[in-house]
Scaffold this motif. Structure first.
Motif, mmCIF file in Angstrom:
data_model
loop_
_atom_site.group_PDB
_atom_site.id
_atom_site.type_symbol
_atom_site.label_atom_id
_atom_site.label_comp_id
_atom_site.label_asym_id
_atom_site.label_seq_id
_atom_site.Cartn_x
_atom_site.Cartn_y
_atom_site.Cartn_z
ATOM 1 N N THR A 7 -47.293 25.410 -41.280
ATOM 2 C CA THR A 7 -48.673 25.362 -41.589
ATOM 3 C C THR A 7 -49.451 24.116 -40.297
ATOM 4 O O THR A 7 -48.569 23.457 -39.958
ATOM 5 C CB THR A 7 -49.018 24.730 -42.880
ATOM 6 N N ASP A 8 -50.579 24.469 -40.350
ATOM 7 C CA ASP A 8 -51.628 23.699 -39.256
ATOM 8 C C ASP A 8 -50.748 23.384 -38.104
ATOM 9 O O ASP A 8 -50.827 22.296 -37.783
ATOM 10 C CB ASP A 8 -51.796 22.248 -40.202
ATOM 11 N N THR A 9 -50.453 24.435 -37.405
ATOM 12 C CA THR A 9 -49.820 24.573 -35.870
ATOM 13 C C THR A 9 -50.926 23.812 -35.077
ATOM 14 O O THR A 9 -50.323 23.494 -33.951
ATOM 15 C CB THR A 9 -49.255 25.683 -35.669
ATOM 16 N N HIS A 10 -52.115 24.354 -35.401
ATOM 17 C CA HIS A 10 -53.285 23.808 -34.292
ATOM 18 C C HIS A 10 -52.827 24.086 -32.527
ATOM 19 O O HIS A 10 -52.937 23.210 -32.066
ATOM 20 C CB HIS A 10 -53.523 22.322 -34.457
ATOM 21 N N LEU A 11 -52.419 25.485 -32.475
ATOM 22 C CA LEU A 11 -52.166 25.524 -31.227
ATOM 23 C C LEU A 11 -53.475 25.498 -30.375
ATOM 24 O O LEU A 11 -54.529 26.017 -30.637
ATOM 25 C CB LEU A 11 -51.553 26.921 -30.758
ATOM 26 N N GLY A 49 -52.281 29.059 -42.027
ATOM 27 C CA GLY A 49 -53.731 28.335 -41.610
ATOM 28 C C GLY A 49 -53.771 27.257 -40.677
ATOM 29 O O GLY A 49 -52.685 26.327 -40.535
ATOM 30 N N ASP A 50 -54.889 27.157 -39.868
ATOM 31 C CA ASP A 50 -55.181 26.276 -38.922
ATOM 32 C C ASP A 50 -53.863 26.654 -37.726
ATOM 33 O O ASP A 50 -53.293 25.560 -37.022
ATOM 34 C CB ASP A 50 -55.138 24.698 -39.455
ATOM 35 N N LEU A 51 -53.860 27.906 -37.516
ATOM 36 C CA LEU A 51 -52.702 28.139 -36.804
ATOM 37 C C LEU A 51 -53.275 28.012 -35.150
ATOM 38 O O LEU A 51 -52.400 27.575 -34.410
ATOM 39 C CB LEU A 51 -52.357 29.507 -37.079
ATOM 40 N N GLY A 187 -51.826 24.115 -47.177
ATOM 41 C CA GLY A 187 -51.678 23.366 -45.939
ATOM 42 C C GLY A 187 -52.783 22.699 -45.930
ATOM 43 O O GLY A 187 -53.207 21.725 -46.967
ATOM 44 N N HIS A 188 -53.450 22.345 -44.762
ATOM 45 C CA HIS A 188 -54.770 21.776 -44.414
ATOM 46 C C HIS A 188 -54.651 20.185 -44.668
ATOM 47 O O HIS A 188 -55.239 19.615 -43.749
ATOM 48 C CB HIS A 188 -55.849 21.974 -45.667
ATOM 49 N N VAL A 189 -54.051 19.581 -45.371
ATOM 50 C CA VAL A 189 -54.039 18.234 -45.613
ATOM 51 C C VAL A 189 -52.993 17.265 -44.914
ATOM 52 O O VAL A 189 -52.767 16.052 -44.770
ATOM 53 C CB VAL A 189 -54.009 17.725 -47.172
ATOM 54 N N HIS A 190 -52.352 18.233 -43.973
ATOM 55 C CA HIS A 190 -51.064 17.417 -43.375
ATOM 56 C C HIS A 190 -50.275 16.367 -43.882
ATOM 57 O O HIS A 190 -50.151 15.417 -43.186
ATOM 58 C CB HIS A 190 -51.823 16.800 -42.039
ATOM 59 N N GLN A 191 -49.882 16.676 -45.042
ATOM 60 C CA GLN A 191 -48.911 15.786 -45.768
ATOM 61 C C GLN A 191 -48.470 16.572 -46.943
ATOM 62 O O GLN A 191 -48.810 17.767 -47.178
ATOM 63 C CB GLN A 191 -49.843 14.594 -46.278
ATOM 64 N N GLY A 258 -60.936 9.819 -35.899
ATOM 65 C CA GLY A 258 -61.635 10.846 -36.362
ATOM 66 C C GLY A 258 -60.806 12.234 -36.037
ATOM 67 O O GLY A 258 -60.092 12.214 -35.227
ATOM 68 N N TYR A 259 -61.592 13.223 -36.378
ATOM 69 C CA TYR A 259 -60.886 14.492 -36.353
ATOM 70 C C TYR A 259 -61.721 15.712 -36.491
ATOM 71 O O TYR A 259 -62.623 15.523 -37.578
ATOM 72 C CB TYR A 259 -59.797 14.455 -37.332
ATOM 73 N N GLN A 260 -62.063 16.732 -35.618
ATOM 74 C CA GLN A 260 -62.942 17.721 -36.106
ATOM 75 C C GLN A 260 -62.275 18.964 -36.516
ATOM 76 O O GLN A 260 -61.304 19.290 -36.024
ATOM 77 C CB GLN A 260 -63.503 18.154 -34.870
HETATM 78 FE FE LIG Z 1 -55.033 21.614 -40.163
#
Ligand SMILES: [Fe+2]
Length: 260
Positions: A7-11, A49-51, A187-191, A258-260
């Motif tokens: 999850t949250d691979t953020h490519l 998500g957040d792929l 996912g989403h919360v990166h923990q 910060g983070y967008q």
């Molecule tokens: Fe994310």
């Protein structure tokens, strides 16, 4: 049934892009290499998500090639950073199924994205889809694992919990009517987090890149390693699950505010 979740691979649009200083392609590839050693042939790989970090076609093209190398059975759902139409254009509708059937298990893939917003909501259409899926599963004697991007419960980070599923009360009201609903995965919360809610397993999973520090009021990056989750779905409706962390030797900006 053996499942794995990334999850949250953020490519980024092009290989070599970073999130908070970390090369997200390289971290994902490290996670997938470790995953492949332990789970060489999962029944499904779920990417929740957040792929892509900004919905770029190139991100989804690379994701597809990376995941194809891990297993042909990988399935995606969108997060707040994604663009569903671009995901479908690159990977095809079959890559973003609304439901999967795995033996006596059904996996429902929900879309909690509110276009243009960071926070999540399911809304009438997704909740109706959930209810119909659970009714069909009950009629067929199937157990259900429900997947989405945003957290439906507070995780203990105030800045993230503002973004949790806005209509989670409605989600749980539906789930509570169906004892065959056994797991809720996001996912989403990166923990990582694992809880039990009256027999429903609540599971969330580290990102394949940057981690957020648990228990913080304000944004804070964690120095925990990236990772993935494995799930063993039993014929009797039980779920065994755990997180595997994969240490990577990659820089990350731990001081970022910060983070967008
Ligand atoms: Fe994310």
């Amino acid at each position: 049934m053996q499942l794995v979740q990334v999850t949250d691979t953020h490519l980024a649009a092009a290989a070599g892009g970073t999130l908070l200083g970390m090369d997200t392609d390289r971290s994902l590839l490290s996670v997938l290499e470790a995953l492949g050693r332990v789970h060489p042939a999962p029944d499904a790989l779920l990417a929740t998500g957040d792929l892509a970090d900004a919905g770029a076609p190139g991100a989804y093209e690379r994701l597809q090639s990376y995941l194809d190398a891990a297993t042909p059975r990988h399935f995606w759902l969108p997060g707040n950073h994604d663009d569903r139409a671009t995901m479908v254009a690159v990977a095809g509708e079959a890559r973003l199924p609304r439901e999967l059937r795995l033996g006596v298990w059904q996996v429902l893939m929900l879309d909690s994205q509110i276009p243009g917003q960071v926070g999540g909501r399911l809304g009438d259409e997704e909740l109706a889809r959930l209810e119909a899926g659970l009714e069909a599963a009950a009629g067929a004697g199937l157990f259900t694992l429900v997947c989405l991007h945003h957290q439906p419960v507070p995780v203990g980070c105030a800045w993230l919990d503002e973004q949790r599923v806005a209509d989670a009360d409605r989600l749980f009201a539906v789930l509570e009517r169906f004892p065959g609903a056994r797991g809720l995965l996001w996912g989403h919360v990166h923990q990582a987090l694992e809880r039990d809610r009256n027999g429903l397993k609540l599971l969330c999973t580290p990102s394949t890149c940057v981690q957020f520090k648990p228990g913080q009021s304000d944004f804070a990056v964690d120095d925990e390693a990236p990772g993935f989750r494995w799930l063993a779905l039993s014929p009797d409706g039980g779920i065994d699950s755990g997180v595997t962390r994969v240490p990577v030797d990659l820089p990350v900006d731990l001081e970022s505010r910060g983070y967008q």
